[in-house]
Design a protein around this motif. Sequence first.
Motif, PDB file in Angstrom:
ATOM      1  N   LEU A 115       0.727  -1.014  -0.017  1.00 18.44           N
ATOM      2  CA  LEU A 115      -0.141   0.123  -0.042  1.00 18.44           C
ATOM      3  C   LEU A 115       0.799   1.092  -0.097  1.00 18.44           C
ATOM      4  N   ILE A 119     -19.577   6.371  -3.508  1.00 19.18           N
ATOM      5  CA  ILE A 119     -18.706   5.818  -2.431  1.00 19.18           C
ATOM      6  C   ILE A 119     -18.551   4.315  -2.574  1.00 19.18           C
ATOM      7  N   ALA A 170     -16.115   3.901  -5.227  1.00 17.04           N
ATOM      8  CA  ALA A 170     -14.583   4.213  -4.892  1.00 17.04           C
ATOM      9  C   ALA A 170     -14.019   3.130  -4.027  1.00 17.04           C
ATOM     10  N   LEU A 171     -14.916   2.630  -3.053  1.00 19.43           N
ATOM     11  CA  LEU A 171     -14.488   1.439  -2.303  1.00 19.43           C
ATOM     12  C   LEU A 171     -14.210   0.242  -3.004  1.00 19.43           C
ATOM     13  N   GLN A 213     -10.985   0.945  -5.309  1.00 26.70           N
ATOM     14  CA  GLN A 213      -9.780   0.823  -4.638  1.00 26.70           C
ATOM     15  C   GLN A 213      -9.275  -0.763  -4.276  1.00 26.70           C
ATOM     16  N   CYS A 239     -15.427  13.612  -1.571  1.00 25.75           N
ATOM     17  CA  CYS A 239     -16.049  12.326  -0.928  1.00 25.75           C
ATOM     18  C   CYS A 239     -15.131  10.922  -1.520  1.00 25.75           C
ATOM     19  N   ILE A 240     -14.980  10.919  -2.710  1.00 25.69           N
ATOM     20  CA  ILE A 240     -14.125   9.882  -3.235  1.00 25.69           C
ATOM     21  C   ILE A 240     -12.833   9.871  -2.665  1.00 25.69           C
ATOM     22  N   ALA A 298     -13.118   8.100   0.466  1.00 26.28           N
ATOM     23  CA  ALA A 298     -13.522   6.800   0.371  1.00 26.28           C
ATOM     24  C   ALA A 298     -12.230   5.831  -0.009  1.00 26.28           C
ATOM     25  N   LEU A 299     -11.473   6.406  -0.788  1.00 21.29           N
ATOM     26  CA  LEU A 299     -10.298   5.662  -1.351  1.00 21.29           C
ATOM     27  C   LEU A 299      -9.279   5.418  -0.174  1.00 21.29           C
ATOM     28  N   GLN A 359     -10.638   3.114   2.371  1.00 23.11           N
ATOM     29  CA  GLN A 359     -10.586   1.779   2.058  1.00 23.11           C
ATOM     30  C   GLN A 359      -9.443   1.049   2.170  1.00 23.11           C
ATOM     31  N   ASN A 360      -8.293   1.916   1.944  1.00 22.56           N
ATOM     32  CA  ASN A 360      -6.724   1.380   2.144  1.00 22.56           C
ATOM     33  C   ASN A 360      -6.642   1.228   3.726  1.00 22.56           C
ATOM     34  N   VAL A 401     -18.169  11.853   6.381  1.00 28.63           N
ATOM     35  CA  VAL A 401     -18.605  11.220   5.441  1.00 28.63           C
ATOM     36  C   VAL A 401     -19.095   9.995   5.929  1.00 28.63           C
ATOM     37  N   PHE A 402     -18.311   8.935   6.776  1.00 27.39           N
ATOM     38  CA  PHE A 402     -18.838   7.973   7.399  1.00 27.39           C
ATOM     39  C   PHE A 402     -17.804   7.866   8.575  1.00 27.39           C
TER      40      PHE A 402
END
Lengths: 278, 278
Positions: free
Chosen positions: A36, A139, A142-143, A146, B138-139, B142-143, B146-147, B185-186
């Motif tokens: 990563l 979203i 995007a998840l 990724q 927002c994207i 999310a990216l 998720q990492n 966002v979350f």
Amino acid sequence: MDALTPEHSDKNSALGQRYGAAIPPTGPWNETIASLLQHRSVRGYKPDPVPAGTLETLIASAQSAATSSNMQWWSAIAVTDSAKKKALAEIAGGQKHIEECPLFIAWVADMTRNQRISDQEKVDFECMPWLETFMVACIDVALAAQNAVVAAESLGLSTVYIGAMRNDPVRVANLLGLPKQSFVVFGLCVGYATEKAAGEVKPRLPQGIVLHHERYDAGQKAALHQAYDAEMTKFSQRHELQAATWTQRVLNRLGPIKSMNGREKMRTALASLGFEIR
Amino acid sequence: MDALTPEHSDKNSALGQRYGAAIPPTGPWNETIASLLQHRSVRGYKPDPVPAGTLETLIASAQSAATSSNMQWWSAIAVTDSAKKKALAEIAGGQKHIEECPLFIAWVADMTRNQRISDQEKVDFECMPWLETFMVACIDVALAAQNAVVAAESLGLSTVYIGAMRNDPVRVANLLGLPKQSFVVFGLCVGYATEKAAGEVKPRLPQGIVLHHERYDAGQKAALHQAYDAEMTKFSQRHELQAATWTQRVLNRLGPIKSMNGREKMRTALASLGFEIR
């Protein structure tokens, strides 16, 4: 034991590339995390195709990401056809890596599939036209994407996201035959980096600016900001980028409306594709 | 060689859990991909804290994700304080795992940081008030998140995204001291799953529904849809979920406005937090 083990040496080297002098006090480490940290967006590809089944492995990885209420708001369109990649590259302002890469994936916010259930079952979907639902779809996309990126890079492949699909969402939708209530949020080039394009890890803001504890810390953090500007200046000099500091890049990117390449019209374009976004 | 190697056996087992009978023709495989395929959202946590430095490792992973034009539109707020987690759990409709988990991360779309550069340098940022720029933020969030999820799971930790932070973005912003032009966002719970909550991999739609080649395939694919409904019925029976088929879950989730838990008011809430979203 004072001597660094190879693992610690790799870790410090990876963090040094990502943060310059501002190395954060990280803890656990493993190969996945090392992969990563090594991420780079790559804009030059060899013609070699990706191995058979790679696309399906990437999609399985993408589908394994979390998705809000399991609604699975997305589709992926794999593009390998040269003429189609060329047309997409043109929409993206002539990004030749879209043509070069052996596999281009268009990531679609797909509200059509769920809407169809409304039609078939004759149940009105009151939740569809809202900003919230549109955001959730983006979203979800995007998840998923990724995860595909992480999987690709773990296999020695390189990637770059192509936000410029949003320069003209209607033309992209026509080119890919999208039904109403779906649009390409971004593209993704996948392939093997040329030696020249493999590039260097790009430094990011110090964690002291990005990470807060218990509450947002609104302090100015001018020293950290300046340190990052200095790191990005060194990085820019090595890579002959136009803008020297991060501050200057932000000014260039967000100041003049022309740097949006027409994306200020996105709302109108999306409305014509069936997105209300109330 | 006909006999399955351990690696192939693991791969088929992972794909079987994710797809039921509809196993896709995947190619390359490795430990990172195996870890991605094993993802489950976990809603029950042991009180054990995460090891020292884990948060910083997750944030380094998050910052290594791609970010549009390197604008780095996000901040993360780590919450470990019990009273604060309790208040957040309440906003989220009483999701007790927010209280239970040792580490809760609020992922913030942070347009404040870049806006401040506009103020300091006295350059008007014409690109700020648009849907496009809001989406990009927002994207980016999310990216990055998720990492962090991938990194956490590679370390044996479990996670679950908390979209219900958007049930009341203003209250969350007040609780976490957010400046204007930023919002959560979350959230993300991070910790060690209890045995009971560790759960089972959830099946996803067959790749034949999600993955398209060269063009969107608008065919109905009723057989694949029915096969997935059957997989989700079996999954629901094993887990005593209310809705049996996926179709039924979609009808429940998207039909009545009440299932939005007030999030149809998001646009107004975000406007009061300084987001124009033109």
